[in-house]
Scaffold this motif. Structure first.
Motif, mmCIF file in Angstrom:
data_model
loop_
_atom_site.group_PDB
_atom_site.id
_atom_site.type_symbol
_atom_site.label_atom_id
_atom_site.label_comp_id
_atom_site.label_asym_id
_atom_site.label_seq_id
_atom_site.Cartn_x
_atom_site.Cartn_y
_atom_site.Cartn_z
ATOM 1 N N LEU A 35 0.657 -1.744 0.091
ATOM 2 C CA LEU A 35 -0.243 0.406 0.082
ATOM 3 C C LEU A 35 0.781 0.952 0.070
ATOM 4 O O LEU A 35 1.938 1.325 1.092
ATOM 5 N N TRP A 36 0.461 2.121 -1.401
ATOM 6 C CA TRP A 36 1.367 3.297 -1.313
ATOM 7 C C TRP A 36 0.444 4.073 -0.661
ATOM 8 O O TRP A 36 -0.750 4.427 -1.989
ATOM 9 N N ASP A 37 0.805 5.130 0.488
ATOM 10 C CA ASP A 37 0.113 5.878 0.816
ATOM 11 C C ASP A 37 0.930 6.935 0.357
ATOM 12 O O ASP A 37 1.660 7.514 0.732
ATOM 13 N N LEU A 38 0.328 8.043 -0.911
ATOM 14 C CA LEU A 38 1.069 9.130 -0.966
ATOM 15 C C LEU A 38 0.086 10.225 -0.772
ATOM 16 O O LEU A 38 0.514 11.480 -0.919
ATOM 17 N N ASP A 39 -0.770 10.758 0.354
ATOM 18 C CA ASP A 39 -1.147 11.251 0.904
ATOM 19 C C ASP A 39 -0.008 11.704 2.066
ATOM 20 O O ASP A 39 0.345 10.805 3.290
ATOM 21 N N PRO A 40 0.349 13.304 2.228
ATOM 22 C CA PRO A 40 1.407 13.483 3.184
ATOM 23 C C PRO A 40 0.919 13.619 4.682
ATOM 24 O O PRO A 40 1.276 12.934 5.173
ATOM 25 N N GLN A 41 -0.583 12.931 4.282
ATOM 26 C CA GLN A 41 -1.281 13.656 5.806
ATOM 27 C C GLN A 41 -1.322 11.863 6.498
ATOM 28 O O GLN A 41 -1.260 11.943 8.096
ATOM 29 N N GLY A 42 -0.838 10.861 5.488
ATOM 30 C CA GLY A 42 -0.416 9.813 6.120
ATOM 31 C C GLY A 42 -1.886 9.430 7.088
ATOM 32 O O GLY A 42 -1.477 8.293 8.217
ATOM 33 N N ALA A 43 -2.808 9.045 6.627
ATOM 34 C CA ALA A 43 -4.095 8.076 7.300
ATOM 35 C C ALA A 43 -3.403 6.875 7.286
ATOM 36 O O ALA A 43 -4.034 6.316 8.027
ATOM 37 N N ALA A 44 -3.249 6.424 6.131
ATOM 38 C CA ALA A 44 -2.957 4.814 5.761
ATOM 39 C C ALA A 44 -2.326 4.785 6.841
ATOM 40 O O ALA A 44 -2.482 3.465 6.680
ATOM 41 N N ALA A 45 -1.340 5.570 6.826
ATOM 42 C CA ALA A 45 -0.255 4.683 7.735
ATOM 43 C C ALA A 45 -1.028 4.026 9.280
ATOM 44 O O ALA A 45 -0.324 3.580 10.332
ATOM 45 N N TRP A 46 -1.714 5.953 9.108
ATOM 46 C CA TRP A 46 -2.044 5.255 11.214
ATOM 47 C C TRP A 46 -2.957 3.979 11.412
ATOM 48 O O TRP A 46 -3.366 3.528 11.841
ATOM 49 N N TYR A 47 -4.255 4.301 9.882
ATOM 50 C CA TYR A 47 -4.658 2.585 10.698
ATOM 51 C C TYR A 47 -4.270 2.229 10.092
ATOM 52 O O TYR A 47 -4.384 0.614 10.171
ATOM 53 N N LEU A 48 -2.772 1.346 9.902
ATOM 54 C CA LEU A 48 -2.149 -0.238 9.882
ATOM 55 C C LEU A 48 -1.394 0.107 11.337
ATOM 56 O O LEU A 48 -0.492 -0.708 10.687
ATOM 57 N N GLY A 49 -1.784 1.372 11.965
ATOM 58 C CA GLY A 49 -0.759 0.616 12.911
ATOM 59 C C GLY A 49 0.739 1.155 13.021
ATOM 60 O O GLY A 49 1.402 1.307 14.062
ATOM 61 N N VAL A 50 1.171 1.787 12.020
ATOM 62 C CA VAL A 50 2.462 2.113 11.598
ATOM 63 C C VAL A 50 2.507 3.314 11.984
ATOM 64 O O VAL A 50 2.371 4.847 11.705
ATOM 65 N N ASP A 51 3.384 4.390 12.802
ATOM 66 C CA ASP A 51 4.065 5.508 12.896
ATOM 67 C C ASP A 51 5.258 5.690 12.007
ATOM 68 O O ASP A 51 6.173 5.299 12.199
ATOM 69 N N MET A 52 4.931 7.113 11.497
ATOM 70 C CA MET A 52 5.613 6.810 10.461
ATOM 71 C C MET A 52 7.068 8.107 11.356
ATOM 72 O O MET A 52 6.244 9.415 11.296
ATOM 73 N N ASP A 53 8.141 8.746 10.935
ATOM 74 C CA ASP A 53 8.603 9.351 10.939
ATOM 75 C C ASP A 53 9.254 9.951 9.923
ATOM 76 O O ASP A 53 9.528 9.947 8.799
ATOM 77 N N GLU A 54 9.378 11.654 9.772
ATOM 78 C CA GLU A 54 9.498 12.786 7.866
ATOM 79 C C GLU A 54 11.207 12.615 8.007
ATOM 80 O O GLU A 54 11.636 13.417 9.158
ATOM 81 N N THR A 55 11.287 11.557 7.264
ATOM 82 C CA THR A 55 13.440 11.915 7.165
ATOM 83 C C THR A 55 13.177 12.633 5.724
ATOM 84 O O THR A 55 14.760 12.541 5.584
ATOM 85 N N GLY A 56 12.510 12.837 5.195
ATOM 86 C CA GLY A 56 12.423 12.928 3.146
ATOM 87 C C GLY A 56 12.685 11.987 2.690
ATOM 88 O O GLY A 56 13.527 11.669 1.550
ATOM 89 N N GLY A 57 12.701 11.034 3.258
ATOM 90 C CA GLY A 57 12.220 9.031 2.323
ATOM 91 C C GLY A 57 12.136 9.607 0.797
ATOM 92 O O GLY A 57 13.074 9.791 -0.329
ATOM 93 N N MET A 58 11.286 10.092 0.399
ATOM 94 C CA MET A 58 10.440 10.903 -0.460
ATOM 95 C C MET A 58 11.364 11.170 -1.490
ATOM 96 O O MET A 58 11.200 11.477 -3.003
ATOM 97 N N LYS A 59 11.547 12.561 -1.045
ATOM 98 C CA LYS A 59 12.046 13.185 -1.392
ATOM 99 C C LYS A 59 13.734 12.873 -2.587
ATOM 100 O O LYS A 59 14.009 12.807 -3.373
ATOM 101 N N ARG A 60 14.192 12.092 -1.678
ATOM 102 C CA ARG A 60 15.170 11.593 -1.968
ATOM 103 C C ARG A 60 15.070 9.982 -2.953
ATOM 104 O O ARG A 60 16.030 9.587 -3.843
ATOM 105 N N LEU A 61 13.891 9.186 -3.094
ATOM 106 C CA LEU A 61 13.447 8.636 -3.848
ATOM 107 C C LEU A 61 13.336 9.190 -4.656
ATOM 108 O O LEU A 61 13.890 8.640 -6.565
ATOM 109 N N ALA A 62 12.232 9.886 -5.159
ATOM 110 C CA ALA A 62 12.441 10.662 -6.382
ATOM 111 C C ALA A 62 13.208 11.622 -6.895
ATOM 112 O O ALA A 62 13.332 11.663 -8.221
ATOM 113 N N ARG A 63 13.898 11.906 -6.333
ATOM 114 C CA ARG A 63 15.750 12.366 -6.847
ATOM 115 C C ARG A 63 16.687 11.276 -6.953
ATOM 116 O O ARG A 63 17.864 11.341 -7.667
#
Ligand SMILES: Nc1ncnc2c1ncn2[C@@H]1O[C@H](COP(=O)(O)OP(=O)(O)O)[C@@H](O)[C@H]1O
Ligand SMILES: [Mg+2]
Length: 249
Positions: A35-63
């Motif tokens: 499941l790829w949660d494309l929403d920065p609000q991270g609700a999908a992660a919340w519903y799956l009990g995963v706590d996200m840390d904002e480490t800029g991973g997506m920016k590095r991925l896109a680049r």
């Protein structure tokens, strides 16, 4: 690997709860699912009990500076993994690429490990959503029964054509249906004639769905016999057929 996007221009219609429940049902059917949660609000992660840390991973991925596998998190659900952090339009623009092609390229390595990739889209029609729509094999669109629904659907189809997003396999389905309300019953009866690709299954309005928030679990895992869970199971069967995902993984 097949790709399913949960999309609607509007927020609050049930894209995220549907993405989470369909992902859990796909995984339970034996398909390795991301499941790829494309929403920065991270609700999908919340519903799956995963706590996200904002480490800029997506920016590095896109680049192209981080392999996609490093950003994937396991969930408590067998065969279901999560990719989150919000791939914003800004990141896509920073990568200066054709958006649809970029998502296809970023997700290409996933095909080795997953049968199914599900995009949980944010509301609106920003670059990241156009990319997800262009890449998806099937687009499922949760829709609340209102008189404006058909109009909104037609406006969307015209807009997509203008953006040259044609040939999309767009399948609306009704959600938050309250059969005690006359207008809902009338629209459930009338909409199939007006929207040719409307899926037969309607998800009822039910407090069990709201319980996903406090429980942080997909509905089929804690209330599998409730009407909305059974409706999601039927919806998954229909979508699996459209995606040509058959048998056990
Ligand atoms: N079938 C339903 N019955 C009751 N509440 C629902 C149902 N579907 C969604 N909701 C509630 O509506 C809200 C929005 O759902 P969500 O999936 O986050 O929408 P979106 O991703 O489209 O913004 C949530 O609080 C959720 O609990
Ligand atoms: Mg959402």
């Amino acid at each position: 690997m097949k790709t399913l996007a949960l999309f609607n221009l509007k927020g609050g219609v049930g894209k995220t709860v549907s993405a989470v429940n369909l992902a859990a049902l796909a995984a339970a059917s034996g398909f390795k699912t991301l499941l790829w949660d494309l929403d920065p609000q991270g609700a999908a992660a919340w519903y799956l009990g995963v706590d996200m840390d904002e480490t800029g991973g997506m920016k590095r991925l896109a680049r192209g500076r981080t392999p996609i596998g490093e950003l994937i998190r396991h969930t408590g659900v067998a065969r279901l993994d999560l990719l989150a952090g919000g791939l914003s339009s800004l990141h896509l623009e920073a990568a200066q690429a054709d958006h649809g092609a970029l998502l296809a390229r970023l997700s290409a390595p996933l095909a080795e490990d997953y049968h199914l990739l599900i995009y949980d889209c944010p509301a609106g029609l920003q670059a990241v959503n156009e990319a997800a729509l262009a890449h998806a094999d099937v687009i499922a669109m949760p829709m609340i029964p209102t008189t404006l629904s058909v109009h909104a659907y037609e406006v969307l189809v015209r807009y997509l054509a203008k953006r040259r997003l044609t040939g999309l396999r767009l399948y609306p389905f009704l959600t938050q249906v309250d059969r005690r309300r006359r207008l809902h019953r009338e629209l459930v009866a009338a909409l199939p004639a007006q929207i040719r690709t409307l899926l037969h299954t309607a998800i009822p309005y039910a407090s069990a769905v709201e319980q996903m928030g406090p429980r942080r679990l997909p509905l089929p895992l804690f209330a599998p016999r409730t009407p909305p869970a059974l409706a999601y199971a039927a919806l998954w069967q229909a979508l699996a057929g459209l995606l040509r995902l058959h048998g056990d993984g």
